[in-house]
Design a protein around this motif. Sequence first.
Motif, PDB file in Angstrom:
ATOM      1  N   SER A  62      54.762  67.921  58.885  1.00  0.00           N
ATOM      2  CA  SER A  62      56.389  67.539  59.498  1.00  0.00           C
ATOM      3  C   SER A  62      57.247  68.509  58.205  1.00  0.00           C
ATOM      4  N   HIS A  63      58.454  68.641  58.626  1.00  0.00           N
ATOM      5  CA  HIS A  63      59.325  69.612  57.255  1.00  0.00           C
ATOM      6  C   HIS A  63      60.372  68.431  57.999  1.00  0.00           C
ATOM      7  N   CYS A  64      60.528  68.061  55.740  1.00  0.00           N
ATOM      8  CA  CYS A  64      61.280  66.503  55.480  1.00  0.00           C
ATOM      9  C   CYS A  64      62.405  67.528  54.399  1.00  0.00           C
TER      10      CYS A  64
ATOM     11  N   MET B 223      55.293  71.777  49.394  1.00  0.00           N
ATOM     12  CA  MET B 223      56.606  72.678  50.182  1.00  0.00           C
ATOM     13  C   MET B 223      56.117  73.350  51.446  1.00  0.00           C
ATOM     14  N   ALA B 224      57.516  73.430  52.021  1.00  0.00           N
ATOM     15  CA  ALA B 224      56.804  73.533  53.116  1.00  0.00           C
ATOM     16  C   ALA B 224      57.295  74.194  53.965  1.00  0.00           C
TER      17      ALA B 224
ATOM     18  N   GLY C  59      53.670  72.058  50.240  1.00  0.00           N
ATOM     19  CA  GLY C  59      52.648  71.565  51.473  1.00  0.00           C
ATOM     20  C   GLY C  59      51.799  69.837  50.786  1.00  0.00           C
TER      21      GLY C  59
ATOM     22  N   TRP D  39      64.706  66.644  53.318  1.00  0.00           N
ATOM     23  CA  TRP D  39      65.322  66.843  51.862  1.00  0.00           C
ATOM     24  C   TRP D  39      64.462  67.467  50.616  1.00  0.00           C
ATOM     25  N   CYS D  40      63.982  67.905  51.149  1.00  0.00           N
ATOM     26  CA  CYS D  40      62.251  68.194  50.464  1.00  0.00           C
ATOM     27  C   CYS D  40      62.804  68.831  49.473  1.00  0.00           C
TER      28      CYS D  40
ATOM     29  N   ASN E  11      54.775  60.027  49.813  1.00  0.00           N
ATOM     30  CA  ASN E  11      55.581  59.085  49.840  1.00  0.00           C
ATOM     31  C   ASN E  11      56.082  58.900  51.363  1.00  0.00           C
TER      32      ASN E  11
ATOM     33  N   GLN F  66      53.704  60.913  58.450  1.00  0.00           N
ATOM     34  CA  GLN F  66      53.474  62.259  59.706  1.00  0.00           C
ATOM     35  C   GLN F  66      52.055  62.594  60.962  1.00  0.00           C
TER      36      GLN F  66
ATOM     37  N   ARG G 212      52.024  63.402  52.135  1.00  0.00           N
ATOM     38  CA  ARG G 212      52.612  62.313  53.566  1.00  0.00           C
ATOM     39  C   ARG G 212      52.102  62.238  55.320  1.00  0.00           C
TER      40      ARG G 212
ATOM     41  N   PHE H  38      64.972  76.596  56.515  1.00  0.00           N
ATOM     42  CA  PHE H  38      63.507  75.732  56.788  1.00  0.00           C
ATOM     43  C   PHE H  38      63.702  75.157  58.426  1.00  0.00           C
TER      44      PHE H  38
ATOM     45  N   CYS I   2      52.387  72.026  55.988  1.00  0.00           N
ATOM     46  CA  CYS I   2      53.041  70.674  56.153  1.00  0.00           C
ATOM     47  C   CYS I   2      53.267  69.916  57.513  1.00  0.00           C
TER      48      CYS I   2
HETATM   49  S1  SF4 Z   1      57.931  65.884  51.286  1.00  0.00           S
HETATM   50 FE1  SF4 Z   1      57.646  66.387  53.213  1.00  0.00          FE
HETATM   51  S2  SF4 Z   1      57.954  68.521  53.499  1.00  0.00           S
HETATM   52 FE2  SF4 Z   1      58.310  68.229  51.373  1.00  0.00          FE
HETATM   53  S3  SF4 Z   1      56.679  68.848  51.045  1.00  0.00           S
HETATM   54 FE3  SF4 Z   1      55.641  66.512  51.211  1.00  0.00          FE
HETATM   55  S4  SF4 Z   1      55.678  66.458  53.787  1.00  0.00           S
HETATM   56 FE4  SF4 Z   1      56.305  68.671  52.671  1.00  0.00          FE
END
Ligand code: SF4
Length: 395
Positions: A94-96, A1-2, A138, A98-99, A198, A173, A169, A9, A92
């Motif tokens: 970095s922020h993905c 969760m980001a 996160g 599509w998350c 991931n 990252q 991730r 976001f 996180c």
């Molecule tokens: S997928 Fe990316 S944005 Fe989502 S929780 Fe994991 S690191 Fe954070």
Amino acid sequence: MAGAKEGDFAELVSPFLKRKLADIELKYGRGSAEWNVIALQYLRSPLENNVASSDRRRHYESELQIYHQGEPLHGVERLYKRTLLIEPTTACASHCRWCLRGQYPIKTLTKDDVKVIARYVGESPDCVDVDEVLITGGDPFMHPRLLRTTVEALGTYAPNVKTIRIGTRMPFQSPERINDELLSILVAATQRIEVAINVNHPLEFWDESTASLRRLLAVGARIYNQNPLLKGVNDHSSTLIELYDSLRNLEIESHYLFHAIPMAGMSHHRTSIAKGLHLAQRLCSSGTFSGRSKPRFALLTDIGKVVLYEGSILKRRPSDNSVLVQTGYRPEDRTRWNPSWSLPNSVEVDDHGFMTVWYRDGNDDTFDLTDYWGQPPAREPSTFGDTNVLPFAVA
Ligand code: SF4
């Protein structure tokens, strides 16, 4: 969760990824297929502003909203019998884009919060069946001290927990954060440690990333991958085969290939389910890579993961491009495992007492990446094939 504030976001790209993106731009050009693989995952697009009023701002609701011995529980979710999920921090590196966690507010638990959770897992009659804890967020590797407290508290108060899974991730990252301090937490753990990574594309196996994965393996962590199918990033069989081959070579298990989840403003990342099934069939029946590294194609529905088999899709509702999916979940199990859970509107219970759930499909529409980035990218030749319009034909 980001980390979102009321649905905003923010773009967040780690210094490591910024360097990689700059290197790729120098080598292949901005707007090249290689550049798009990373940019589509991390750079904010104007297309995210396309939010329909019916779009979801959250994924499934599974948070436990209860007290344990007079103390409120924070950051705990539960959907399944054996597994409980703890979110020590929603931060996180970095922020993905599509998350599924992108729309959640930023929260970090205190050490006391974590200890209450561990006591709940070890003492509550609700948790007699729990033997696995997934520590997610996160990214739990963002906060090693809190992670250490969580692992130690589970060891002290919840001996029923035999396996701790950690979702991260970080190797892709900020791999430098997989350092001695962090590894010492895993070494000291009394439980079996499994790390869920991931990774979406073979391009992401940079030397630093691979080295950090080897460091995790060297301290005894088992690593598995679960990744979404992302339009323009990995929606080709040749890309996915290379990805799963690379994972196999690194001794990493391929677990799930997820259909990208329906979230507000993120529909441009989502293929159709049909395309995912087609790719899964190509992957699993091609004989082109080891059968030991074939992932299962799954949907993340409002009530949990569903692996698709023949007959899983019961009907289609064209008015909102949704499908009704058969599950093996029963509402009474869910409320037994999570007393604060309630039946979502998207669910219908069938004649045998199993839940069926409506799930929003994606599409295979193409779009011009000049729209995506809001400016015309410089065009350079690419080893991935020259593409400025996303290639959606199944390769
Ligand atoms: S997928 Fe990316 S944005 Fe989502 S929780 Fe994991 S690191 Fe954070």
